[in-house]
Design an enzyme around this catalytic site. Structure first.
Site, PDB file in Angstrom:
ATOM      1  N   LYS A 109      13.328 -11.559  -8.444  1.00 38.64           N
ATOM      2  CA  LYS A 109      12.969 -11.507  -6.887  1.00 38.64           C
ATOM      3  C   LYS A 109      14.223 -11.568  -6.359  1.00 38.64           C
ATOM      4  O   LYS A 109      14.293 -10.087  -5.404  1.00 38.64           O
ATOM      5  CB  LYS A 109      12.137 -12.580  -6.748  1.00 38.64           C
ATOM      6  N   TYR A 142       6.961  -6.045 -11.338  1.00 40.08           N
ATOM      7  CA  TYR A 142       6.445  -5.067 -10.186  1.00 40.08           C
ATOM      8  C   TYR A 142       6.032  -5.447  -9.391  1.00 40.08           C
ATOM      9  O   TYR A 142       5.136  -4.876  -8.413  1.00 40.08           O
ATOM     10  CB  TYR A 142       7.166  -3.527 -10.424  1.00 40.08           C
TER      11      TYR A 142
HETATM   12  C1  LIG Z   1      11.677  -8.294 -15.255  1.00 37.34           C
HETATM   13  C2  LIG Z   1      12.712  -8.765 -14.449  1.00 37.34           C
HETATM   14  C3  LIG Z   1      13.570  -8.806 -13.949  1.00 37.34           C
HETATM   15  C4  LIG Z   1      12.119 -10.510 -13.906  1.00 37.34           C
HETATM   16  O1  LIG Z   1      12.719 -11.341 -13.391  1.00 37.34           O
HETATM   17  P1  LIG Z   1      12.769 -12.799 -13.632  1.00 37.34           P
HETATM   18  O2  LIG Z   1      13.252 -13.685 -12.972  1.00 37.34           O
HETATM   19  O3  LIG Z   1      12.091 -13.297 -14.776  1.00 37.34           O
HETATM   20  O4  LIG Z   1      11.608 -12.915 -12.759  1.00 37.34           O
HETATM   21  P2  LIG Z   1      10.602 -13.746 -11.159  1.00 37.34           P
HETATM   22  O5  LIG Z   1      11.174 -15.457 -11.739  1.00 37.34           O
HETATM   23  O6  LIG Z   1      12.053 -13.674 -10.522  1.00 37.34           O
HETATM   24  O7  LIG Z   1       9.668 -13.604 -10.854  1.00 37.34           O
HETATM   25  C5  LIG Z   1       9.102 -12.894  -9.561  1.00 37.34           C
HETATM   26  C6  LIG Z   1       7.921 -12.562  -9.228  1.00 37.34           C
HETATM   27  O8  LIG Z   1       7.444 -12.064 -10.308  1.00 37.34           O
HETATM   28  C7  LIG Z   1       6.104 -13.391 -11.306  1.00 37.34           C
HETATM   29  N1  LIG Z   1       6.485 -12.166 -12.442  1.00 37.34           N
HETATM   30  C8  LIG Z   1       7.685 -12.040 -13.291  1.00 37.34           C
HETATM   31  N2  LIG Z   1       7.685 -11.611 -14.495  1.00 37.34           N
HETATM   32  C9  LIG Z   1       6.436 -11.655 -14.532  1.00 37.34           C
HETATM   33  C10 LIG Z   1       5.792 -11.134 -15.331  1.00 37.34           C
HETATM   34  N3  LIG Z   1       5.850 -10.607 -17.020  1.00 37.34           N
HETATM   35  N4  LIG Z   1       3.984 -11.455 -15.255  1.00 37.34           N
HETATM   36  C11 LIG Z   1       3.285 -11.468 -14.193  1.00 37.34           C
HETATM   37  N5  LIG Z   1       4.628 -12.610 -12.860  1.00 37.34           N
HETATM   38  C12 LIG Z   1       5.415 -11.624 -13.108  1.00 37.34           C
HETATM   39  C13 LIG Z   1       7.103 -14.286 -11.353  1.00 37.34           C
HETATM   40  O9  LIG Z   1       5.774 -15.112 -11.178  1.00 37.34           O
HETATM   41  C14 LIG Z   1       7.272 -14.330  -9.658  1.00 37.34           C
HETATM   42  O10 LIG Z   1       5.661 -14.645  -9.001  1.00 37.34           O
HETATM   43  P3  LIG Z   1       5.872 -15.753  -8.034  1.00 37.34           P
HETATM   44  O11 LIG Z   1       7.791 -14.984  -6.747  1.00 37.34           O
HETATM   45  O12 LIG Z   1       5.183 -15.785  -7.144  1.00 37.34           O
HETATM   46  O13 LIG Z   1       6.917 -16.904  -8.312  1.00 37.34           O
HETATM   47  C15 LIG Z   1      12.768  -9.884 -16.010  1.00 37.34           C
HETATM   48  O14 LIG Z   1      12.306 -10.574 -16.936  1.00 37.34           O
HETATM   49  C16 LIG Z   1      13.499  -8.808 -16.963  1.00 37.34           C
HETATM   50  O15 LIG Z   1      15.327  -9.029 -16.383  1.00 37.34           O
HETATM   51  N6  LIG Z   1      13.532  -8.416 -18.019  1.00 37.34           N
HETATM   52  C17 LIG Z   1      13.797  -7.639 -18.790  1.00 37.34           C
HETATM   53  C18 LIG Z   1      14.411  -6.677 -18.060  1.00 37.34           C
HETATM   54  C19 LIG Z   1      13.446  -5.486 -17.842  1.00 37.34           C
HETATM   55  O16 LIG Z   1      12.723  -5.161 -18.417  1.00 37.34           O
HETATM   56  N7  LIG Z   1      14.200  -5.010 -16.284  1.00 37.34           N
HETATM   57  C20 LIG Z   1      13.734  -4.321 -15.949  1.00 37.34           C
HETATM   58  C21 LIG Z   1      13.985  -2.611 -16.663  1.00 37.34           C
HETATM   59  S1  LIG Z   1      13.165  -1.151 -15.747  1.00 37.34           S
END
Ligand SMILES: CC(C)(COP(=O)(O)OP(=O)(O)OC[C@H]1O[C@@H](n2cnc3c(N)ncnc32)[C@H](O)[C@@H]1OP(=O)(O)O)[C@@H](O)C(=O)NCCC(=O)NCCS
Length: 172
Positions: A109, A142
């Site tokens: 986030k 997203y």
């Molecule tokens: C996708 C990614 C960037 C998210 O980052 P993260 O640090 O895990 O997510 P955050 O903790 O910042 O979450 C932010 C919000 O999204 C929500 N969220 C995150 N992952 C989620 C999921 N799988 N399902 C539902 N909600 C989700 C969180 O609950 C949080 O909500 P809140 O603000 O109400 O607390 C991370 O999981 C990642 O790097 N994944 C692998 C790489 C990838 O797939 N990148 C994208 C390529 S297109």
């Protein structure tokens, strides 16, 4: 606990390559063949390619630090650096990756908010990205961040054609 976001320079080239490989592997290796993974990693993240991208004035990379560890990175593009012709009023989030051990702590986030901040500063009207249709975790993230699907495009992982959803968020 300290969280910092810093813009990358050419001095970060090797760290950028390491985190690019590591996070791409963690995210996609279970759903793709080793051959396609190697082909993609070598093409996208070789030092020469990353150097070109780091030197492009229409692209910016950022590291997010959790205490002293590089926990993830972001790549944003404007103008011609965008991977689709979206025009000058758009900003693309091309890569956003948090290492597994640091996920779900708000760092994704923070990086997405950084991209939004850059888009606003530059008076962009839209922020968009492409995400593999099978990457359910990222799609859920997203959506949570206010993005909606607006289209799809093809993406090559090695020799395999895959579909990316295009997701976008309009900025006011
Ligand atoms: C996708 C990614 C960037 C998210 O980052 P993260 O640090 O895990 O997510 P955050 O903790 O910042 O979450 C932010 C919000 O999204 C929500 N969220 C995150 N992952 C989620 C999921 N799988 N399902 C539902 N909600 C989700 C969180 O609950 C949080 O909500 P809140 O603000 O109400 O607390 C991370 O999981 C990642 O790097 N994944 C692998 C790489 C990838 O797939 N990148 C994208 C390529 S297109």
């Amino acid at each position: 606990m300290t969280i910092n976001i810093k813009k990358c320079t050419l001095e970060d080239l090797h760290t950028l390559q390491e985190i690019s490989y590591e996070t791409f592997n963690e995210t996609f290796k279970d759903q793709n063949s080793p051959e396609n993974m190697i082909a993609y990693l070598e093409r996208a993240f070789n030092l020469n390619q990353l150097k070109i991208e780091l030197s492009n004035l229409s692209s910016q990379f950022f590291f997010i630090y959790f205490n002293n560890d590089v926990a993830g990175y972001l790549k944003v593009n404007i103008n011609d650096a965008q991977s689709e012709e979206m025009g000058e009023e758009s900003l693309e989030v091309e890569r956003i990756y948090i290492k597994k051990e640091f996920q779900k702590h708000g760092l994704g986030k923070d990086l997405l908010n950084k991209a939004l901040e850059i888009a606003m500063e530059r008076n962009k009207k839209k922020i968009w990205l492409g995400v593999w249709e099978k990457n359910e975790n990222a799609i859920a993230f997203y959506k949570k961040m206010g993005f909606v699907q607006t289209g799809a495009h093809s993406f090559y992982m090695g020799d395999e054609e895959q579909t990316d959803f295009i997701m976008a968020k309009t900025l006011i």
